[in-house]
Design an enzyme around this catalytic site. Structure first.
Site, PDB file in Angstrom:
ATOM      1  N   GLU A  97      18.371  18.025  -0.283  1.00 32.20           N
ATOM      2  CA  GLU A  97      18.199  18.119   1.103  1.00 32.20           C
ATOM      3  C   GLU A  97      17.027  16.713   1.930  1.00 32.20           C
ATOM      4  OE1 GLU A  97      18.134  20.683  -0.720  1.00 32.20           O
ATOM      5  OE2 GLU A  97      20.385  21.618  -0.033  1.00 32.20           O
TER       6      GLU A  97
ATOM      7  N   HIS B 222      21.688  33.273   4.156  1.00 29.87           N
ATOM      8  CA  HIS B 222      22.794  32.348   4.311  1.00 29.87           C
ATOM      9  C   HIS B 222      23.380  33.016   5.766  1.00 29.87           C
ATOM     10  CE1 HIS B 222      22.517  31.820   0.617  1.00 29.87           C
ATOM     11  NE2 HIS B 222      23.780  30.422   0.298  1.00 29.87           N
TER      12      HIS B 222
END
Ligand SMILES: Cc1ncc(C[n+]2csc(CCOP(=O)(O)OP(=O)(O)O)c2C)c(N)n1
Lengths: 320, 319
Positions: free
Chosen positions: B59, B128
């Site tokens: 990322e 999440h």
């Protein structure tokens, strides 16, 4: 190497040395504040690399980047003004010593987060590649960055996608006070590049000719193969990490012994021995440099401060 | 015509790819897999590997690459799978993308778009289910879009790409399958501004993203609540809030993010600073509970604001 080129190298290295020593003086006079990281001892490295780069090439560097900015063409006066926090500084006083920028000279900073410039350099090279622009991209970083995950992400991305970027590790043996052996299980840094299938080579960062030779090889490889290249140059900083470093982690003896391979001294002797320069000419160089320094300091001193009313400007680029 | 939020995002991306050769899509599983949420399904075949890049799990790496590519003259559209993983790229987003323009004295701009899904509500557990849009809105130098409906989903990338600054687009995962009626052509109204979604006189409800539909549903139980969809969290459209509060004299903020030191706190403070004497009641807030979002359905429902929670609070405030 022609004698003119060699003289230019010597001149630039001497100029960097003087700029850095002067910055230190100005720091003690409180003209320059904040963090100040000097490049004294490492001059051959940047000078060798930059001698092969062109105006249109991209360069990214760290917070120890005065010399990189200077040799990329950023005027000494605007570097000095930036360190003074003035409006005619190359970042309008927003950056300081660690954040020199110049769009005109394609000098992309001045990044003070260890390792953060690496992926951005990959992106710059990616842009040149996809726009079919012939332009080299070179990113400098200390060996400390090799411990960061972003180092590996960046090398992998560049290798995976054949992005022609030159990674230049300025291995001055210490990341602040932590020596390479005390921070890395694998101290042969070229191996770290090799695991990402990036061609790599180590060189002597105290020898400007070796730096030039290795960089030349890297440039021609990158140009021909359109792939990344990793160069590690061993070097040594003669000064503390920054202004707040009592240097508890290394001995005076060690520093003195490294000073014997002072890159400027070495080049001087080399040129004098071969009668490519005279003592008189070197003295003339010193005088010329001194003049440039005085001019820059005068310029920085005289430069106005940015008005506080402009503080909130330039947060966003205007929509055209 | 009818369109889903997902298809709206797809349309937005295709329009961008078709109209500007500098645009490319890069992210984890955006190509061969078709996008984690099938937003970029088929694009790799259609546009080829020079426009659609399947990035490794890096990322920070590919976000940084995006910054460099933007500096180098391209218009990268980076997809980070979800806001949760954007934390690995936070250094690049905050310390470089957001700062570069100002820190370089206005020389460099970073026309970078980062898209990511956000929000909880699918029993995916604490790692999440974050809703960190408000957090990102804390950062000067970024622009934050939170499309709450199909029309906005369709236009958000267009808005982002017409702006030469780093823009983060937060797409709410629960909205992807929402289907709404939209005009044939995108209307692209008021980029970076709020919108009054429902007119009312008695109370102003301020919300954004995944909480907009919930708030509208709750408000349908009352005759005269005004609902504002912020649409953009930075810059924050204070005027639309103040104008409404001056009329209704009551304000309720519904925010999926945590309450402490949050966007909802910021909005509340702004109302207090500017509309203090217009208020008939203290400003109220409904936010997610200050816990990691639990897995168990009933606990998750209790942790994230629901239609009934909103309706109950409105009822209290109107009493
Ligand atoms: C991500 C990050 N961690 C820590 C620091 C603090 N820091 C500044 S310089 C430095 C040492 C870096 O050493 P190296 O990369 O070898 O470069 P050098 O200073 O020797 O040129 C550290 C730890 C930082 N700036 N960024």
């Amino acid at each position: 190497m022609t004698s003119i080129n060699c003289r230019k190298l010597l001149f630039e290295m001497m100029m960097i040395r003087r700029m850095e020593e002067l910055s230190l003086e100005l720091y003690t006079k409180e003209k320059i504040r904040g963090f100040l990281h000097l490049y004294v001892g490492q001059e051959a490295l940047v000078t060798g690399v930059m001698s092969l780069l062109r105006k249109e090439d991209n360069v990214m560097a760290t917070y120890r980047e005065h010399a990189h900015a200077l040799l990329k063409g950023v005027p000494l006066s605007s570097i000095m003004a930036e360190m003074f926090g003035k409006s005619q500084g190359c970042s309008k006083g927003r950056g300081g010593s660690m954040h020199l920028f110049s769009k005109e000279h394609r000098f992309f900073g001045g990044n003070a987060i260890v390792g953060a410039g690496l992926p951005q350099a990959v992106g710059l090279a990616f842009a040149s590649l996809s726009q079919n622009v012939k332009r080299n991209t070179v990113v400098f970083f200390g060996e400390g960055a090799v411990a960061e995950g972003i180092f590996h992400e960046s090398l992998n991305l560049a290798s995976l996608w054949n992005i022609p970027v030159i990674f230049i590790c300025e291995n001055n043996l210490y990341a602040m006070g932590t020596s390479l052996e005390r921070s890395q299980a694998q101290t042969e840094l070229t191996k770290k590049a090799q695991v990402h299938n990036v061609i790599s080579q180590a060189g002597d960062g105290m020898d400007v000719f070796d730096v030039i030779e290795k960089t030349r090889q890297a440039l021609s490889y990158v140009e021909e193969k359109k792939k990344p290249y990793f160069l590690e140059f061993k070097t040594y900083r003669f000064r503390p990490h920054s202004m707040f470093d009592p240097e508890l982690y290394r001995s005076k003896k060690e520093i003195e012994s490294w000073k014997k391979s002072d890159p400027i001294l070495k080049l001087r002797v080399h040129l004098l021995d071969r009668e490519m320069i005279t003592e008189v000419e070197i003295k003339k160089m010193e005088d010329d440099i001194e003049l440039l320094m005085q001019e820059a300091v005068l310029f920085a001193d005289k430069s106005p401060l940015e008005p506080v009313t402009d503080l909130e400007k330039n947060l966003y680029e205007d929509v055209l | 015509m009818k369109m889903s939020y997902r298809d709206a995002l797809r349309e937005g991306i295709q329009t961008a790819l078709d109209s500007d050769p500098r645009v490319f899509i890069m992210g984890e599983d955006v190509g061969a897999y078709g996008g984690t949420y099938a937003v970029t399904k088929g694009f790799l075949n259609k546009y080829g590997p020079n426009r659609i890049f399947d990035a490794p799990l890096s990322e920070a790496g590919f976000t940084g690459l995006g910054i460099g590519a933007a500096l180098g003259g391209l218009r990268p559209v980076i997809e980070i799978m979800t806001v949760n993983f954007s934390l690995l790229a936070l250094d690049q987003i905050l310390n470089s993308a957001a700062l570069l323009h100002h820190m370089s004295g206005g020389q460099f701009s970073v026309p970078l778009v980062i898209r990511m899904t956000t929000g909880g509500g699918r029993q995916l557990g604490a790692q999440h289910s974050h809703s960190l849009e408000g957090w990102y809105a804390h950062i000067p130098g970024l622009k934050i879009l939170t499309p709450s409906n199909v029309e906005d989903a369709r236009s958000s990338l267009y808005f982002a790409l017409t702006n030469p600054n780093p823009v983060l687009i937060f797409e709410h995962a629960l909205l992807l399958n929402t289907i709404e009626e939209v005009p044939d052509q995108p209307c692209r109204i008021h980029p970076f501004k709020g919108l009054v979604k429902k007119q009312g006189e008695d109370l102003t409800l301020i919300t954004y993203g995944g909480m907009v539909n919930r708030s509208l549903e709750a408000c349908s139980r009352f005759s005269s609540v005004e609902v504002i969809d912020l649409r953009c969290l930075r810059p924050l459209d204070s005027e639309i809030i103040f104008n409404s509060v001056r009329k209704t004299h009551k304000a309720l903020i519904v925010d999926e993010g945590w309450r402490s030191c949050s966007l909802s706190a910021e909005i509340s403070a702004r109302i207090m600073e500017t509309c203090f004497y217009d208020l008939h009641l203290p400003v109220e807030r409904i936010c997610r509970k200050e816990v990691p979002i639990p897995y168990a359905r009933h606990l998750e429902l209790a942790a994230i604001p629901q239609v009934d929670d909103i309706a109950l609070k409105i009822k209290e405030m109107l009493a």
